[in-house]
Design an enzyme around this catalytic site. Sequence first.
Site, PDB file in Angstrom:
ATOM      1  CE  LYS A   1      -8.459   3.232   4.481  1.00 33.15           C
ATOM      2  NZ  LYS A   1      -8.964   1.971   3.866  1.00 33.15           N
TER       3      LYS A   1
ATOM      4  NE  ARG B   1      -2.671   0.979   3.553  1.00 39.23           N
ATOM      5  CZ  ARG B   1      -3.494   0.717   4.578  1.00 39.23           C
ATOM      6  NH1 ARG B   1      -4.735   0.341   4.348  1.00 39.23           N
ATOM      7  NH2 ARG B   1      -3.053   0.796   5.824  1.00 39.23           N
TER       8      ARG B   1
ATOM      9  CB  SER C   1     -11.908  -2.026   2.014  1.00 38.06           C
ATOM     10  OG  SER C   1     -10.517  -2.173   1.895  1.00 38.06           O
TER      11      SER C   1
END
Length: 517
Positions: free
Chosen positions: A140, A42, A111
């Site tokens: 996040k 990521r 997700s």
Amino acid sequence: MTRTIDYSLYLVTGRELLPQGKDYFESLEESLQGGVTVVQIREKKAETAEFLDIALKSKAICDRYNVPLIINDRIDIALAIDADGIHVGQTDMPVSMARKLLPQKCIIGVSCNNKEELQKALENGADYVGIGAIYATQTKDLTKPLVGVRGIGPLLQMLDGTSVKAVAIGGINSKNVLRVLHGSVSGTGHSLDGIAVVSAIVALNQPRQAASELSEILSEFKKGPSIFHGMSSAANGHTTDSITSGVVSLMNQIRTLNPLVHQITNSVVTAQSANITISIGASPIMATAVDEMSDLATICGALLVNIGTLTPPACAGMLAAGCHVNTWKKPIVFDPVGVDLLNKWQPSVIKGNAGELAALAGSIEVTSKGVDTVGNGFEDPVGFVTALARRERCIVVLTGKTDYVSDGHTCAVLDNGHEFLGKMTGSGCATGSCIASFCAVASASAQTEGQSLRGVLAKGDMFLASIAGILVFNVAAELAAARDDVKGPGTFFPALIDELTSLTPEVVQEHIKIKIV
């Protein structure tokens, strides 16, 4: 052909979390050595050229360990390095479009935070879903509500009958992973296929050790009966005779061991519960202050959490105490009125009357008036407690005129007791104190040599201990009620204390009324 992937320990990278001086590629390789089974790269802020370079080098490392690599969001990067798959969020490219662009062998993950998002992922052909966030996380910015441990099960139930896999993500680490694994199960038995972590590995100086610890916990958890509380009745093959002899054994041990039982209970019954605990041979401590919970977890044999007259300090103490006791892998007996605590820690035993357990299960079959059950209870109490124990992955005790104890496989039906118990304030709370006391004995005396405790939250036979606690209390009630000096409920409680204090295993053995179904 699509590659078969082991989702058990799913690492999501985050270079910004690396400890000072720690090289990203070094950390990645150490993580793989520790047992990471799949890696997602990521890179939300990297330019294309930088992302491509990181992805290429990461894939080379993953290939050496035969671990699949997934790219977050960037289909172009995934195609360029021949990645094993891609992961997209709700605001990224739709799964259906990504499927058209990617080779058939590529897996696609999505997700999901709620049922609507998960249903859409299923309809669009996702191979796996990432459910979260489970806990708050600093990796996040969260724009949606936390799913929470108890929110995972209903989502997993939507996957029943499909081949779609599921991992949980968001704030998961070595301290709470077992709570996530125990608590996230659908009503039909569908469990998580893995857990996804970021900072729990990436942010540490020793990622190999961190990954190894998580991997071992996951492996032990998957082995079977240990997920329920150590040694389950299914594993032990309990019979009426073995339970009777087991109760006798625990009674012989409790006065010798004199276990410390930490009880956070309602103010109405604090003194009464403490006296009951002393009378059966254990030692009570009734502390509620948050600052004491860490130290108490190291010395207590078991924890009883009984919600009644709840105050903010007591609630905070309950939250902290459960987490600390889970960490030390000691038994927790939970008498439920509020369910939110179960997002934070895993009980070994849940005890309640029909109204309380119906509320926990979300059932409308039984109603309650205050703390009391209204009506006749469940039409099928054996089926109810067995299903609830299987769902909650712990022992469930249903108290009433007849008591039911199940570990999700076996159910014990107990018919001891006396009507005076129903006319005594806090008789259910006192039963919880007895159960917790015998859980402490069972845990302390459990054989652990050669056994790993990574996959359990409490060692010992909690099924047997729960039965012992109920039988001791109820047989003593029968004896107390039969005394000449007992004229009614007012004279009953002092006599009950006397009978509990003098009760012998032989007398309990003589009076036991039990059947196994």
